[in-house]
Design an enzyme around this catalytic site. Sequence first.
Site, mmCIF file in Angstrom:
data_model
loop_
_atom_site.group_PDB
_atom_site.id
_atom_site.type_symbol
_atom_site.label_atom_id
_atom_site.label_comp_id
_atom_site.label_asym_id
_atom_site.label_seq_id
_atom_site.Cartn_x
_atom_site.Cartn_y
_atom_site.Cartn_z
ATOM 1 N N GLU A 1 -38.770 -16.582 63.956
ATOM 2 C CA GLU A 1 -40.095 -16.963 64.488
ATOM 3 C C GLU A 1 -40.368 -18.455 64.308
ATOM 4 O O GLU A 1 -40.827 -18.893 63.256
ATOM 5 C CB GLU A 1 -41.210 -16.163 63.787
ATOM 6 N N LYS B 1 -38.988 -14.599 68.170
ATOM 7 C CA LYS B 1 -40.455 -14.446 68.229
ATOM 8 C C LYS B 1 -41.079 -15.820 68.424
ATOM 9 O O LYS B 1 -41.438 -16.501 67.458
ATOM 10 C CB LYS B 1 -40.960 -13.790 66.942
HETATM 11 C C1 5MM Z 1 -49.745 -11.658 60.715
HETATM 12 O O1 5MM Z 1 -49.600 -13.022 60.274
HETATM 13 C C2 5MM Z 1 -48.259 -13.402 59.939
HETATM 14 C C3 5MM Z 1 -48.177 -13.986 58.585
HETATM 15 O O2 5MM Z 1 -48.926 -15.154 58.465
HETATM 16 P P1 5MM Z 1 -49.130 -15.864 57.007
HETATM 17 O O3 5MM Z 1 -47.793 -16.035 56.384
HETATM 18 O O4 5MM Z 1 -49.800 -17.159 57.375
HETATM 19 O O5 5MM Z 1 -50.006 -14.971 56.220
HETATM 20 C C4 5MM Z 1 -47.715 -14.348 61.022
HETATM 21 O O6 5MM Z 1 -46.418 -14.789 60.776
HETATM 22 C C5 5MM Z 1 -47.714 -13.559 62.281
HETATM 23 O O7 5MM Z 1 -46.719 -12.551 62.201
HETATM 24 C C6 5MM Z 1 -47.440 -14.393 63.501
HETATM 25 O O8 5MM Z 1 -48.102 -15.636 63.451
HETATM 26 C C7 5MM Z 1 -47.892 -13.607 64.722
HETATM 27 O O9 5MM Z 1 -49.240 -13.268 64.551
HETATM 28 P P2 5MM Z 1 -50.265 -13.713 65.680
HETATM 29 O O10 5MM Z 1 -51.601 -13.397 65.076
HETATM 30 O O11 5MM Z 1 -50.038 -15.177 65.907
HETATM 31 O O12 5MM Z 1 -49.907 -12.845 66.865
#
Ligand code: 5MM
Length: 340
Positions: free
Chosen positions: A178, A220
């Site tokens: 990602e 991702k």
């Molecule tokens: C769900 O949030 C994930 C973890 O974030 P932190 O490490 O900041 O707590 C993050 O990696 C998430 O999987 C991705 O950003 C995708 O989530 P979104 O909300 O952007 O679809």
Amino acid sequence: MSTDAELQQTIADMIDAERGILAADESTGTMTKRLEAVGVESTEENRRWYRSMLLSTPELGKYICGVIFYEETLGQRDDRGTLLSELAASQGVIPGIKVDQGKGPLPGAPGDMITYGLDGLGDRLARYKSQGARFAKWREVYPISDHNPTLLGLTANAEMLARYAAVCQDMGIVPIVEPEVLIDGSHSMDRAAEVNEQVWHAVFHALHRHGVALEHMILKPSMVTPGKEAGKASPDDVADRTLQVLRRTVPAAVPSINFLSGGQTPEEATANLNALNSRRDRTPWQLSMSFGRALQEPAMSAWAGNPQRREQAQQAFLKRARLNSLARRGAYSDDQEMTA
Ligand code: 5MM
């Protein structure tokens, strides 16, 4: 089963023409922000209750094929004593685990970030695997400015993603790679496209150097959009631009691209995924989602800490999962927002 066969099986179970991945891997800090935004205290019990509510949503497995957990969740149980990873698996949803350990500034590259967590990764993966995880996720974060990401930021972050992915594959765990290019700022669509192209190019160069099997990973990425202070682009523009850059940088051997939602509203993310899939005849990969906020926001607001609203929250969650499943086939339209 050999490591290769394990990887192949997990990929086969996760690549599905109508389903996507739920990102429920918010670290405690991020989850605290999300919960506080709907007036809920971020206790371990509230986090457990909320995530077990999501995973016990009836028919979840029709639309969701995998869930990314945060470490805390892997050890938690629902009210009946079932491990949440087993609850997910019982719905046909494969459990995965976020293995990066947060991020901070990248020394020598002001404005760029780097993610931590490679030390001891093999041991942690072995433990997570024994707890039911079959895939993992690691996020690198790229803010956009006039001078970010720097060349150092591009290469250092790509190196981290590739080293992580290689360790995962050695252990028979499918890596989700990602590289999140942030939506924050007032940059143009052109600038977002330029940065995503640099990022994806650097990431695949590093994956190649580290011998990562592209057939056994999932990408991702962010969608290519203008910065959130620069106005919105139409779904058609987002899809055209995103696919143009993906085609330049992502080899056809990658089986699936599962986009993050990155601060788009739930409706925007679904409309953009739909536009991407309306152009599927022009792509070699599956185009799916691994949304966090865009799948969860309506459910979290519907719940807002009230256990009596469990069913409403599950319905709100299932609605987003179902509409994104339609978007997987290019069969979504915004009037379905009213009726679904
Ligand atoms: C769900 O949030 C994930 C973890 O974030 P932190 O490490 O900041 O707590 C993050 O990696 C998430 O999987 C991705 O950003 C995708 O989530 P979104 O909300 O952007 O679809």
